[in-house]
Design a protein around this motif. Structure first.
Motif, short mmCIF file in Angstrom:
data_model
loop_
_atom_site.label_atom_id
_atom_site.label_comp_id
_atom_site.label_asym_id
_atom_site.label_seq_id
_atom_site.Cartn_x
_atom_site.Cartn_y
_atom_site.Cartn_z
N LEU A 1 0.83 -1.21 0.00
CA LEU A 1 0.00 0.00 0.00
C LEU A 1 0.86 1.26 0.00
CD1 LEU A 1 -2.61 -1.18 2.62
CD2 LEU A 1 -3.07 -0.72 0.21
N MET A 2 1.94 1.21 0.79
CA MET A 2 2.84 2.37 0.84
C MET A 2 3.42 2.63 -0.55
SD MET A 2 4.69 1.25 4.37
CE MET A 2 6.10 2.32 4.34
N LEU A 3 3.73 1.55 -1.24
CA LEU A 3 4.35 1.68 -2.55
C LEU A 3 3.34 2.03 -3.64
CD1 LEU A 3 7.22 -0.62 -3.63
CD2 LEU A 3 5.67 0.30 -5.30
N GLY A 4 2.22 1.33 -3.61
CA GLY A 4 1.25 1.48 -4.70
C GLY A 4 0.28 2.63 -4.49
N GLY A 5 0.17 3.10 -3.26
CA GLY A 5 -0.82 4.14 -2.96
C GLY A 5 -2.07 3.52 -2.35
N PHE A 6 -2.69 4.27 -1.45
CA PHE A 6 -3.84 3.72 -0.72
C PHE A 6 -5.15 3.81 -1.50
CE2 PHE A 6 -2.50 2.80 3.64
CZ PHE A 6 -1.20 3.26 3.60
N LEU B 1 12.07 -1.13 0.79
CA LEU B 1 11.76 -0.84 -0.61
C LEU B 1 10.62 0.18 -0.69
CD1 LEU B 1 12.72 -1.87 -3.38
CD2 LEU B 1 10.87 -3.51 -3.34
N ALA B 2 9.59 -0.03 0.13
CA ALA B 2 8.44 0.88 0.12
C ALA B 2 8.87 2.27 0.57
CB ALA B 2 7.35 0.33 1.03
N LEU B 3 9.72 2.33 1.59
CA LEU B 3 10.17 3.63 2.09
C LEU B 3 11.01 4.37 1.05
CD1 LEU B 3 11.00 2.68 5.78
CD2 LEU B 3 9.20 4.23 4.99
N VAL C 1 10.26 8.21 -0.62
CA VAL C 1 11.13 9.38 -0.66
C VAL C 1 10.85 10.19 -1.93
CG1 VAL C 1 13.54 10.12 -0.89
CG2 VAL C 1 12.92 8.32 0.75
N PHE C 2 10.61 9.47 -3.03
CA PHE C 2 10.41 10.15 -4.31
C PHE C 2 8.94 10.42 -4.61
CE2 PHE C 2 14.38 7.75 -4.51
CZ PHE C 2 15.26 8.80 -4.75
N ARG C 3 8.05 9.54 -4.16
CA ARG C 3 6.61 9.75 -4.38
C ARG C 3 5.87 9.47 -3.08
NH1 ARG C 3 4.05 10.61 -9.13
NH2 ARG C 3 2.13 9.70 -8.33
N PRO C 4 5.72 10.49 -2.23
CA PRO C 4 5.10 10.26 -0.92
C PRO C 4 3.68 9.70 -1.01
CG PRO C 4 6.09 12.44 -1.05
CD PRO C 4 6.17 11.87 -2.41
N GLN C 5 2.99 9.98 -2.10
CA GLN C 5 1.62 9.49 -2.23
C GLN C 5 1.56 8.06 -2.80
OE1 GLN C 5 3.21 11.61 -4.09
NE2 GLN C 5 2.26 12.01 -6.07
N GLY C 6 2.74 7.48 -2.99
CA GLY C 6 2.80 6.14 -3.59
C GLY C 6 2.81 6.27 -5.11
N LEU C 7 3.07 5.16 -5.78
CA LEU C 7 3.20 5.20 -7.24
C LEU C 7 1.94 5.70 -7.93
CD1 LEU C 7 5.09 1.92 -8.24
CD2 LEU C 7 5.82 4.28 -8.59
#
Lengths: 328, 427
Positions: free
Chosen positions: A262-267, A307-309, A313-319
């Motif tokens: 979720l952190m990576l893909g966005g909620f 990895l998610a963190l 760093v680059f996309r705080p809202q997730g991908l």
């Protein structure tokens, strides 16, 4: 092809498959968060509850039998029938809809306009309640999940890759089925959201509750529907993970695997949950394969979060998450 | 009115609490939470054995037995709370079915003077009674388990395993790491290669580890797992078609719960055990007559004859025999925890005694002494018969390699003594 590259390819394929299973769990979180802004801590327990209910119905287990026997001194455990898997899945879906209605009516209707943290705390309470309720209802023994899904090495892929690389790849049949089901599920959810009246209403509620209310959309109906959909996704995840490990109370911990996804893909993005799952699956498996043995192994749990963190760093809202800009 | 209420409440508390003349064996159980599937059968077996003694024999030495149960949910903090809340009931001995709780209780039981028995778990070097006077771990410990697994592999390979590879798939925790040192020492002695494959808690995802097993093709896999890790590992081994008769689990990876989810594929899987399996013992006839048929069975009464239920029965039997020994030594039926400790330290389990208890060949023969709180290190191998749906013991009890293990125990316990300012002593 060098041996390490062949093995690495096998690891990547298995990582993709594992990622699909993570994404299945993450999807439930996304659905509820998107429509109601609630981070549902109980999603993992919902998967457990759905799986327990499915196996209980299939085996003809009497719900609350331990409680009934303790109170009335009876000895009832089973109805003496077995319910076919498909019918049991349908009945479990009915139970999950009832659960969705109860959760909305008894908890969240009373918490409208509360802070997100209050809603989050409510889902923590729901998780503990549901875990205990599932225990009393179906017992805490480990149950075998058998809805007829194939399991074990896929021989066709094994043979095919062996002929090419002189090394047969291991791909689990269950993972292939999970991939097909996840694809069908995502496709259905997208079609539902884009092309049905209820789906459009759901998107309207997700965009703006008050505007949706003003055009006559029932928030209660939409929330019950969304929790039901999340319950259905939880059932699918429960079937897949339950087939792998048996249905037991640790099943609720699969939620931990969904958090980095979720952190990576966005909620708020259904495709984000899928892509996030795949990236986490491949990333953690490759890291374990390439680096794990040099640093003592067992890296997957923490590396998924690293990895998610890194992505955050680059996309705080997730991908795929929505970038929220608030003007002040 | 208020006084009346207080008096009624006090009367209720007094009648609910165990009478002081009873012998109290608290049960720190876990019937809820992710490990309940292991905790329930143990707690049921433990309680049923004491119920049998009460119903059939009128207790031990004429003293009725009380088993207050406290739910820990396998949580270390709750386990310590349970200990604190039950220790003043006159508790004679604790058996926490958790290595985490055991580690927390070691200094507490030592300070409070209450013995603790940690059969097949906990701190292995507690075997040295000169350093750990209040802790016992008979009849076998983790290092015995590792050694007996290697001994079985030696038997399978005609006594020579040089050049073979053994992989250890283990829970990445203090518990899971317990056998590593022993297996490394045994690798030096027997010339096998050891591959370590840690699995993170809880162990639901083990694809990487089993892909590595498939690539590297170890000759044997030993597993140190608990809970969901066991079921997933066995299923993954089935998936990659690893030969089940070359897959050996520690006793905490050897219950029906661990193998049943994998169905027929788990047939032939092996696990260590320090007690026998099944329900074909005269004791079960007594349990049926005096406990089950009277509706006095603990829990749902659906665990009888399972591996961990038998472990609970065995655990209760061992402390009951120690209590009898304590009564004999001190010439009183109303024993204290200190007397109980004496009984445990003088315990001698012989086949003759076990036959008399209705448990022939149920456990290894062993003796306990001040220097040796862990028994003689015997364990056996059980094998899962999927078609019959039962575990079968396939070897006799084998003694662990004392030449390797004893120095390790000595070194570890003396290091603890130094850290904790303990002067080792045996009277």
């Amino acid at each position: 092809m060098p041996e390490q590259l062949i093995w690495g390819t096998e690891v990547v394929l298995n990582g993709l498959m594992a990622g699909v299973l993570y994404a299945l769990v993450a999807l439930g979180f996304v659905l509820i968060y998107k429509a109601s802004g609630i981070f549902n801590y109980a999603q993992g327990v919902m998967a457990l509850f759905a799986a327990l209910t499915l196996v209980g119905i299939m085996e003809g287990q009497v719900p609350f039998s331990h409680l009934i026997n303790a109170v009335f001194g009876t000895e009832v455990h089973h109805f003496g029938w077995h319910v076919p898997a498909l019918l049991a899945i349908l009945l479990t879906m009915v139970v999950m809809v009832v659960l969705a209605w109860a959760v909305n009516t008894l908890i969240f209707r009373h918490l409208v306009n509360q802070e997100p943290i209050i809603l989050f705390m409510a889902t923590i309470g729901l998780a503990y309640f549901l875990e205990g309720f599932g225990d009393i209802m179906w017992g805490s023994d480990i149950k075998k999940m058998d809805v007829g899904l194939p399991q074990g090495i896929n021989l066709a892929i094994d043979d095919f890759t062996f002929n090419i690389f002189d090394y047969g790849f291991f791909i689990d049949n269950l993972d292939l089925v999970a991939t097909a089901i996840a694809a069908a599920l995502v496709f259905s959810l997208i079609v539902f959201a884009q092309y049905t009246k209820q789906g459009r209403a759901m998107r309207a509620v997700a965009d703006d509750h008050q505007a949706a209310l003003s055009v006559g959309i029932s928030l209660n109906f939409i929330w019950v529907m969304v929790w039901s959909l999340a319950g259905f996704v939880a059932l699918v995840a429960g079937i897949m993970w339950g087939t792998k490990s048996g249905v037991q109370f640790s099943l609720s911990l699969i939620a931990l695997k969904a958090l980095p996804v979720l952190m990576l893909g966005g909620f708020t993005s259904i495709p984000g949950a899928i892509v996030g799952g795949l990236l986490i699956g491949v990333g953690e498996k490759l890291f374990e394969f390439a680096i794990g043995s040099m640093i003592g192994g067992a890296t997957e749990n923490w590396f998924a979060y690293v990895l998610a963190l890194l992505f955050l760093v680059f996309r705080p809202q997730g991908l795929f998450g929505e970038k929220i800009i608030e003007r002040v | 009115m208020k006084m009346k209420l207080i008096a009624t409440a006090l009367a209720a508390v007094v009648t609910a609490a165990p009478a002081m003349a009873e012998l109290v064996f608290p049960s720190l159980s876990y019937r809820t939470g992710p490990y309940a599937a292991g905790g329930i059968p143990f707690a049921d077996g433990y309680a049923d054995y004491f119920t049998l003694l009460n119903e059939r024999d009128g207790g031990i030495g004429g003293e009725k037995l009380e088993v207050p149960e406290c739910e820990t949910a396998y949580n270390t903090e709750k386990g310590v709370e349970c200990y604190e809340s039950t220790k003043d009931l006159g508790s004679l001995v604790y058996q926490p079915l958790s290595t985490g709780i055991t580690y927390q209780l070691i200094p507490k039981v030592t300070a409070d003077g209450i013995p603790m028995l940690t059969s097949g778990l906990g701190r292995t070097s507690a075997k040295n009674g000169a350093v750990f006077p209040w802790v016992f771990n008979f009849p076998a410990n983790y290092w015995d388990g590792a050694s007996v697994a290697v001994k079985h592999i030696l038997d399978q390979e005609g006594g020579d395993i040089s050049g073979k590879t053994i992989a250890l798939v283990y829970h990445n925790s203090a518990y899971g790491k317990e056998p590593i040192r022993t297996l490394e020492e045994l690798a030096k002695k027997h010339g096998y290669d050891l591959t370590l494959l840690p699995v993170d808690h809880p162990g639901q995802e083990q694809k990487s580890q089993w892909l590595q097993v498939r690539r590297e093709k170890p000759d044997y896999v030993i597993m140190w797992g608990w809970g969901v890790m066991n079921q997933v590992a066995i299923q993954e081994a089935v998936n990659i078609r690893f030969p089940m008769d070359k897959f050996i689990g520690i006793w905490w990876s050897g219950s029906e719960n661990d193998v049943k989810p994998a169905g027929e594929g788990a047939h032939g899987y092996k696990a260590l055990t320090f007690h026998n399996l099944g329900d074909d013992y005269p004791l079960y006839d007594d349990l049926k007559t005096h406990v089950f048929d009277k509706g006095l069975a603990a829990g749902a009464g659906d665990q009888h004859g399972t591996a961990i239920y038998n472990r609970g029965l065995y655990a209760a039997m061992l402390v009951a025999e120690a209590a009898k020994t304590a009564q004999e030594i001190h010439g009183t039926s109303q024993i204290t925890p200190a007397m109980m400790r004496d009984g445990m330290e003088a315990l001698e389990m012989t086949e003759e005694k076990m036959v008399a208890l209705g448990l022939p060949k149920f456990g290894p023969e062993f003796t306990v002494s001040c220097e040796n709180h862990g028994g003689n290190g015997f364990a056996a191998i059980g094998q899962w018969d999927a078609s019959a749906g039962e575990w079968k013991l396939i070897t006799d009890y084998m003694q662990s390699d004392q030449e390797i293990i004893q120095p390790l125990i000595e070194a570890d316990s003396m290091a603890y003594a130094e850290e904790s300012n303990i002067t080792p002593a045996c009277n």
